[in-house]
Scaffold this active site. Structure first.
Site, PDB file in Angstrom:
ATOM      1  CE1 TYR A   1      -3.783  -2.555   5.455  1.00  0.00           C
ATOM      2  CE2 TYR A   1      -3.328  -0.237   5.038  1.00  0.00           C
ATOM      3  CZ  TYR A   1      -3.602  -1.504   4.576  1.00  0.00           C
ATOM      4  OH  TYR A   1      -3.684  -1.719   3.225  1.00  0.00           O
TER       5      TYR A   1
ATOM      6  CE  LYS B   1      -1.381  -4.729   3.404  1.00  0.00           C
ATOM      7  NZ  LYS B   1      -1.537  -6.008   2.702  1.00  0.00           N
TER       8      LYS B   1
ATOM      9  CB  SER C   1      -0.859  -0.017   1.270  1.00  0.00           C
ATOM     10  OG  SER C   1      -1.432   1.247   1.484  1.00  0.00           O
TER      11      SER C   1
HETATM   12  C1  UD1 Z   1      -7.033   5.790   4.010  1.00  0.00           C
HETATM   13  C2  UD1 Z   1      -6.062   5.482   5.128  1.00  0.00           C
HETATM   14  C3  UD1 Z   1      -4.825   4.833   4.528  1.00  0.00           C
HETATM   15  C4  UD1 Z   1      -5.211   3.568   3.768  1.00  0.00           C
HETATM   16  C5  UD1 Z   1      -6.282   3.890   2.731  1.00  0.00           C
HETATM   17  C6  UD1 Z   1      -6.814   2.572   2.169  1.00  0.00           C
HETATM   18  C7  UD1 Z   1      -6.452   7.024   6.996  1.00  0.00           C
HETATM   19  C8  UD1 Z   1      -5.979   8.257   7.697  1.00  0.00           C
HETATM   20  N1  UD1 Z   1      -5.763   6.682   5.885  1.00  0.00           N
HETATM   21  O1  UD1 Z   1      -6.402   6.662   3.097  1.00  0.00           O
HETATM   22  O2  UD1 Z   1      -3.895   4.513   5.544  1.00  0.00           O
HETATM   23  O3  UD1 Z   1      -4.097   3.030   3.120  1.00  0.00           O
HETATM   24  O4  UD1 Z   1      -7.373   4.590   3.333  1.00  0.00           O
HETATM   25  O5  UD1 Z   1      -7.655   2.798   1.100  1.00  0.00           O
HETATM   26  O6  UD1 Z   1      -7.395   6.376   7.397  1.00  0.00           O
HETATM   27  N2  UD1 Z   1     -12.977  11.629   3.172  1.00  0.00           N
HETATM   28  C9  UD1 Z   1     -14.056  12.445   3.470  1.00  0.00           C
HETATM   29  N3  UD1 Z   1     -15.163  11.871   4.024  1.00  0.00           N
HETATM   30  C10 UD1 Z   1     -15.254  10.531   4.294  1.00  0.00           C
HETATM   31  C11 UD1 Z   1     -14.142   9.703   3.991  1.00  0.00           C
HETATM   32  C12 UD1 Z   1     -13.022  10.298   3.441  1.00  0.00           C
HETATM   33  O7  UD1 Z   1     -14.027  13.665   3.244  1.00  0.00           O
HETATM   34  O8  UD1 Z   1     -16.284  10.079   4.812  1.00  0.00           O
HETATM   35  C13 UD1 Z   1     -11.795  12.242   2.545  1.00  0.00           C
HETATM   36  C14 UD1 Z   1     -10.512  12.084   3.336  1.00  0.00           C
HETATM   37  O9  UD1 Z   1     -10.334  13.133   4.226  1.00  0.00           O
HETATM   38  C15 UD1 Z   1      -9.471  12.064   2.202  1.00  0.00           C
HETATM   39  C16 UD1 Z   1     -10.193  11.394   1.034  1.00  0.00           C
HETATM   40  O10 UD1 Z   1     -11.580  11.549   1.315  1.00  0.00           O
HETATM   41  O11 UD1 Z   1      -9.117  13.383   1.812  1.00  0.00           O
HETATM   42  C17 UD1 Z   1      -9.875   9.930   0.870  1.00  0.00           C
HETATM   43  O12 UD1 Z   1     -10.081   9.257   2.107  1.00  0.00           O
HETATM   44  P1  UD1 Z   1      -9.986   7.666   2.243  1.00  0.00           P
HETATM   45  O13 UD1 Z   1     -10.838   7.018   1.211  1.00  0.00           O
HETATM   46  O14 UD1 Z   1     -10.233   7.318   3.669  1.00  0.00           O
HETATM   47  O15 UD1 Z   1      -8.475   7.327   1.826  1.00  0.00           O
HETATM   48  P2  UD1 Z   1      -7.074   7.886   2.384  1.00  0.00           P
HETATM   49  O16 UD1 Z   1      -7.258   8.984   3.334  1.00  0.00           O
HETATM   50  O17 UD1 Z   1      -6.220   8.162   1.196  1.00  0.00           O
END
Ligand code: UD1
Length: 337
Positions: A149, A153, A125
């Site tokens: 996690y 990895k 990842s």
């Molecule tokens: C997250 C994990 C990362 C993991 C990846 C797996 C965290 C801090 N990071 O990454 O370690 O490898 O998932 O796919 O958990 N967002 C919203 N609303 C939501 C959900 C997300 O605004 O309900 C935003 C987040 O702030 C971010 C983006 O969407 O900017 C993507 O979020 P997410 O899908 O959780 O992925 P990562 O943050 O990249």
């Protein structure tokens, strides 16, 4: 026809990789404990591939059962997905994560070694990179971890490299994924979180189906074009094809590799929401919520090395990710209740 064992092959990325490997001409057997997979995934893969799907219902912590699987068939290689993957949960039950993700990997590699199978593609990842303000992120960037996690990895990558350092027969492909999204064009397999999703795409999908009332946008004051977080979303079918290309390289006798699988293109939370609105044809409610702890403003990969070494290039765009996701989730029969 080369034979491949696909661990975690009933899961989200694993099932798409099953379809891609089969299409590429590999004979694939699935090993999965179905802890986080639907029981009907093998039936659905049969519908997609038009051929019976062989499944070993085995846990990677069961060393004797792993040995029995390798004794039953001569495999040419392994693609390893079977692991726990929820970041938040890994902070609550770290030893379970280390056991499944690291001990499970060691068990698998020992069983492979015993059976004389030395080609391994590993599901890593982009979370193994230390937090950085330098994008896009190349493979040489500093590594680090901010969750258990991520630690598992990173340890997995190191376990594989330590084994390969000691025994030149090992050939590995370590694939560092960015954010997988979308579903198979058949709409028969896709992401199906059993709980309230933490990740953006499955959350938006549940707002679109009406299961969740609105999206919480975690922060709109980041230094990005629209203030919301930017990520490298990659279509799960592109990701699956990346595994095929990694395995092809190992089968051809090319060297081990560590590569990013991403698009090199960043999209914001609002870009994703708008693309999903186009796909489902209706406005999706959202509200701006506080930033999520540990989030970075921007995170996207440099995909150049995967293209140079494997010929990998993501082909599918944001609209394809959202359209296939919507086609998958909007079929009621696809979802677990
Ligand atoms: C997250 C994990 C990362 C993991 C990846 C797996 C965290 C801090 N990071 O990454 O370690 O490898 O998932 O796919 O958990 N967002 C919203 N609303 C939501 C959900 C997300 O605004 O309900 C935003 C987040 O702030 C971010 C983006 O969407 O900017 C993507 O979020 P997410 O899908 O959780 O992925 P990562 O943050 O990249």
């Amino acid at each position: 026809m080369a034979k491949i064992l696909l661990t975690g092959g009933a899961g989200y990325i694993g099932s798409h990789t099953y379809a891609a490997l089969t299409e590429a001409g590999y004979a694939v057997e699935i090993l999965d404990n179905f802890a986080n997979a639907r029981d009907d995934v093998p039936d659905r893969l049969e519908m997609i591939t038009g051929a019976p799907v062989k499944v070993h219902r085995v846990d990677v912590l069961d060393r004797a059962a792993l040995d029995a699987v390798f004794a039953s068939t001569t495999f040419d290689g392994v693609v390893h997905f079977a692991a726990k993957k929820a970041v938040g949960e890994s902070q609550k039950i770290p030893l379970d994560y280390i056991e499944t993700n690291c001990t499970g990997l060691v068990n698998l590699m020992k069983a492979m070694e015993k059976a004389g199978v030395f080609r391994l593609v590993f599901s890593s990842s982009a979370t193994v990179y230390a937090p950085t303000l330098d994008w896009p992120i190349p493979e040489e960037a500093a590594l680090g971890y901010a969750s258990t996690y991520a630690l598992t990895k990173l340890m997995g990558e190191q376990i594989i490299q330590a084994a390969a350092h000691a025994d030149a027969r090992w050939r590995f492909g370590i694939l560092r994924y960015f954010n997988p999204a979308g579903a198979h064009p058949s709409a028969l397999i896709g992401e199906d979180p059993s709980d309230i999703p933490n990740n953006l795409m499955p959350y938006i999908a549940k707002v679109a189906t009406g299961e969740l009332p609105e999206l919480n946008v975690f922060g709109n004051d980041y230094p990005t074009p629209d203030g919301t977080g930017v990520r490298d979303y990659i279509h799960v079918v592109d990701l699956a094809e990346g595994h095929v290309q990694s395995l092809n390289a190992l089968m051809k006798g090319e060297g081990s590799h560590i590569v990013n699988l991403g698009t090199g293109q960043g999209y914001s939370v609002l870009d994703m929401l708008k693309a999903y609105e186009r796909a489902c044809g209706k406005p999706l409610p959202y509200r701006v919520a506080p930033r999520r702890e540990g989030d970075l403003a921007c995170y996207y990969g440099d995909p150049a090395k995967a293209e140079a070494l494997l010929g990998f290039r993501a082909k599918r765009d944001l609209d394809d990710m959202c359209a296939t996701s919507w086609a998958w989730v909007s079929r009621a029969s696809n979802m677990r209740g």
